[in-house]
Design a protein around this motif. Sequence first.
Motif, mmCIF file in Angstrom:
data_model
loop_
_atom_site.group_PDB
_atom_site.id
_atom_site.type_symbol
_atom_site.label_atom_id
_atom_site.label_comp_id
_atom_site.label_asym_id
_atom_site.label_seq_id
_atom_site.Cartn_x
_atom_site.Cartn_y
_atom_site.Cartn_z
ATOM 1 N N LEU B 210 3.936 -7.622 7.629
ATOM 2 C CA LEU B 210 4.891 -6.524 7.671
ATOM 3 C C LEU B 210 4.165 -5.218 7.982
ATOM 4 N N ALA B 211 4.889 -4.297 8.623
ATOM 5 C CA ALA B 211 4.282 -3.070 9.108
ATOM 6 C C ALA B 211 3.646 -2.262 7.985
ATOM 7 N N ASN B 212 4.292 -2.178 6.864
ATOM 8 C CA ASN B 212 3.751 -1.338 5.793
ATOM 9 C C ASN B 212 2.471 -1.922 5.228
ATOM 10 N N ARG B 213 2.363 -3.262 5.253
ATOM 11 C CA ARG B 213 1.135 -3.864 4.748
ATOM 12 C C ARG B 213 -0.009 -3.718 5.735
ATOM 13 N N ALA B 214 0.344 -3.653 7.038
ATOM 14 C CA ALA B 214 -0.705 -3.576 8.060
ATOM 15 C C ALA B 214 -1.167 -2.127 8.298
ATOM 16 N N ALA B 215 -0.582 -1.166 7.565
ATOM 17 C CA ALA B 215 -0.895 0.242 7.826
ATOM 18 C C ALA B 215 -2.360 0.568 7.534
ATOM 19 N N CYS B 216 -2.982 -0.167 6.617
ATOM 20 C CA CYS B 216 -4.369 0.143 6.272
ATOM 21 C C CYS B 216 -5.318 -0.113 7.443
ATOM 22 N N LEU B 217 -4.870 -0.902 8.414
ATOM 23 C CA LEU B 217 -5.725 -1.156 9.574
ATOM 24 C C LEU B 217 -5.948 0.132 10.380
ATOM 25 N N ASP B 218 -5.059 1.109 10.218
ATOM 26 C CA ASP B 218 -5.224 2.374 10.931
ATOM 27 C C ASP B 218 -6.496 3.092 10.507
ATOM 28 N N ARG B 219 -6.970 2.832 9.297
ATOM 29 C CA ARG B 219 -8.093 3.615 8.788
ATOM 30 C C ARG B 219 -9.450 3.071 9.230
ATOM 31 N N ILE B 220 -9.445 1.916 9.824
ATOM 32 C CA ILE B 220 -10.754 1.360 10.209
ATOM 33 C C ILE B 220 -11.018 1.605 11.697
ATOM 34 N N ARG B 221 -12.304 1.561 11.986
ATOM 35 C CA ARG B 221 -12.726 1.799 13.372
ATOM 36 C C ARG B 221 -12.900 0.444 14.043
#
Lengths: 273, 961
Positions: B210-221
């Motif tokens: 789900l989109a909200n769970r995958a949001a943490c991927l935004d913080r990685i390079r």
Amino acid sequence: MSSSARIGSKQKSNLKPDFEGNLADFDAAFLLFVVESDPNFDITLLQNNPSPSLLTSPVNPAAEQMYPVTKDELTRKIKIKGPNTVNTNIFGDQVVLEDDVRVKGNVYGIKLVEIGANCVIEGDVVSDGAISLQKDCRIEGALIGADVEAEAGLSVDGPIYSRGALLCKGNLSAESLTATGNIVLVGDKSAEVVIQGSLIMARHGEIQVGATLKLAGRTVNVEQQKFYITQSGDQMRLSRVPFEQTAEQGVLLTTLTDSELERLIADLAVLEQ
Amino acid sequence: MISLPPDNLQDDNKTVNFAPGMFRARLTGNVSLDDATEDAAILAYEYERRWQQWWSKRRWVMTVLLIIPPVALVLGILLLVLGSGLGGPLLWLALLSLMLLGLFLAYCQFTLPRLGAFGRVYRRVVAVPLSHSGAVWCDAAVPAPDFPSIRDNFFALYRDSAVTGARTQPNEELEDEINRKKWLIGDLSGMLAPLLDSTPDDDAPTPFILANRAACLDRIRMEGLNEAQLNTLLEQSLPPTIPSGQPTTFTKLAREVEAYSSPELLAKNPPAGPKFNLSGNPSSTEQGLENAQILEGEAVPPRLDFVAEGVVTALEPSNEKSQPPELEPETRNSKLETPIHHQIAVKVDENLGLVRGEIQRWEERAAKERAFFAGQVARLHESQQVVRTNYDEVETALEEEIRPTVQRLESDAEFYQSQLSRFYDGQREVIEGARDAALGKLGRELHELEGYQEERLDEQSLLQAEFRGLNEQRTRLETSTDGRFESLKNQLAQLTGRSYTIPPPPVFRSNLGLDDAVVAPTTTEEVLQGLAELRAEARLSTNAVHAALNRYARLRFEPLDDLAQLEQELADGTKWQATRWLGNIINFRQSGQLLALAGEVSDSVGVYLDATGDFERLNARWCALETAIRDLGLASYANRLGEAQQYLVNLSDAIGSLHSSLAMAPHSPEMARPATFQSLYDLAAGLQRELEELGGLAANISRSEERLDQLGGELAELADYIARNKNETDDVTQEAAERLTEVARRQQMLEDKLTELKVTRLNIVRGHIDTFRDQRTAVMTRFDAAAEDISSVGDSADKILKKHLSRSERLLEEARKLRQGLENTIAAIVEEFEGSVAVERTVLTPSELFVPVWYFQFYERPVWSQRMFGFATCYYSLNRFGSKTPDPANLPSLLFFFLANSQPSTRYKLTEEADLATLVAANQLDYPSGRLNLATDSIERLAKDGWLSPWLSWLLNRARR
């Protein structure tokens, strides 16, 4: 004192039978008993019955009356010769109608009914015993008996029910056909048995069909549409071959189903399980 | 989601051949390290945290053990120098502390946390680009649902239901009914059979994140990978069994889902564009959208055509004639606007509706059959009714035939009955008359006897009352006479016995004290006169006493003796014996003498008492005189005084004689009173009278007793008569009752016999009618059985039809459920998919992201009762701070650092990413145990470059061993 003497007894002037001399025996037996049980009893007290005789003359029967009104007539066979027309019900121990008799009513023979050829019964034919019918009879009501045997050309407007076996030797038409024993429909291919119901059944017997059989307007394929049936409670089982383990089984012929359809449904039930 | 080209990717873009769509997550921060150094830094960081925690609990023990020995040593030496006795123990204490320190160091050596396992693994996450621009993240570890299979099932349902119900329609009425049933049931079961076993599971897991769970991927390079790196990472990634074609599967799946949802609606409302763009590169988003359009045009065929062709292809071989009208070319265009799954659902529903109509016709047919057989049963009941009427007619005629005979029989029986009653009533009257007469006579006799009895009873009660009165009177008299007798005896005893005392006679005494009445003489004359008076008075008293003695001596005591004798007699006998003495008492003639005697005695007593008093007085005077004479010295008067004494002694003797005389004679002062004798007479007279009365009473009592006895006898006789009378009455009654019972018994017997004979005769007369009735009952029973037979035939037909009906109903129901289930499954997948689509879709191609996960395993107390704990986690940034290298190189500084410093030994900070760890399920990884995946010199390099202190480096190297 003589117990059998009936001093000054009234003279019986009636025409009715004194059933087996019953009244005299009754008086004598009672007087004897009185003398034996109480010797002091004044026996003369019992010798004059002052009440008048109530015996009445018999009522004249109706002009035409085809049922027994006396004890003697109870066991008499009613035999009607033809050609003749009877305008009333017939009720007798045994009823025999000869050829060409028309009965505008019901026929009931307690032990036997025999109907000659070309008879027409405008009501039911019922017997607690056997019924036999000659050729080309027509019954406008029901046909109910213990054993029914019919020659060709029988036409019944109501149901046929036999408490025993049923044998038909040629053409036959009826509303429905049910028997407790065997149902045997013999005849050549031209003979046609036409039943309005969609199912005939021999409850504890077998069905043999030689003639062409039509149920509910459709010709029956005996090979496909004859089933052995057994019932236990609310459960009913149909089979093309006789059941081995149950003695209580009947046979039915029907246009409501055939063996292929039953097999399909049975397969489906197995699949669902 | 951000897709940043890695730094080195941008730099080395021209020289390195990157694998398309393959990325790895890198730590952000102000530095960039190679993997080996990064691992070492992470290990050092986590180990230091662990070690600090361990050391904080043990630091104070070490501090104490380090302080005690030097202090004790210094103090001990000082005290030894000063010559104090405490120096020795202090030195021992220092030694002991040193030993303890040694032991503690050994303990630390063994329990220091050690490394069990360490390393990094990669979890793969897949980004799937969508046909309509954008991408969705999938978890590569979760298998993809068999969506094509579900879709195929749905199409198969559509295909198989195309002919269902159509062949059984009314325009094919010519066909046989049974054949129609066969077709219908065959079609339904054929449609369901292959699908029944493969009904999709509703709660199958889906790989879409789900989109909200995958949001943490935004913080990685993200960093691009070349082939060699990719191969290395693939070796390190978990789980190792992920099929390599999984991304492609996901891509296809996403396309299918997109095509299955309502793409037209999406096309009409394209995404409004990125709301924010973390990459800061708007051109990439636009380019992504354009590429998405291109991709859509290239990769996705027109969906309706695709589906319709599939269906047509599937249907063509089966039956061209049964092609559903919805798929005809002219109608296909009109359906283009609606989603294909809706079209299929409508078509399947219509076909199932046809089936429903056919089943409805079967039900109507079944109702007709039921009505037909019910009519047959009703027809049979009509016939039964007719037969019953016929039987009724015959029965009526037969009853008519026997009616006169029955009437005659009943008339005769009634006549006999009345005659029996008449005869036995007469007999009963005779018996009752005789009984009543006898009972009347007996009753009269009884009445008379009872009269007599009553009289006697009255008399008896009167006599008994009188008897009681007499008895009472006798008792009273007895008591009275006893009392009188006793008092008489007492009075007599008192009269004849002494009942008073007299004082003892006085004795002369010379030493009496002077009392006040006596005046001692003071002169000789007075003495002389006193002596003379004393002599004279003594002589006078002596004379008086003598005179009394003389009179007493002359007294006669006979009457008193008589009285005493009488008293003695009375005291010895009973009151009845005393009657003969009572007369003597009453007629006692010497009462006068007794009175005189009493007077004399009283006088003597008076003289005695006077003389006693005089003597006392004279004795006192003598003593006074004697004193006076002695005082005056009148020796010459001594003779005279002796003389006076002699007179007094004489007087005393005389008084003594009188006393002895008085004491000898019995008498009572009461005798001196006449009333005493009078009462004695009255008592005796009363006693005599009452005793006489008592004698008369006894005679009366005995008479009453005799009469009472006589009356008792008479009464007993009367009671006997009455009892006999009653017995006789009972006998008479009993006998009459017995006779009456006998009569009643005979009458009853005859009547019973009469009834029995009548019934028997009636049965004989009516026998043929009863038989006829039984026959009728049996016939009716058989008619009922026949009706049951026919209705059972109807039941059989009904059951056959019901079986067909229920089976086909069930099939239809299952078909509906299947369609519903397929639709629900597809709808659920589409819904989940749509929920997981992010608004910003910038990934252009399917890509895989390798997320590094570091796992740790530490041992504590590695020697005994080993404790082990492990965990895995993700980090997203590494920041270096400061530049001075921590430098505890020599031992003192090391020791100081060891004891006092709680500063971290690292010069960098790592930030954990809990969301990412959760997303890739880091803690559920099955990481290898007992392996340290760490480059050999990486820690030394870190220490050398000043990332961490040599102390930590030393600890780490030690912990690795």
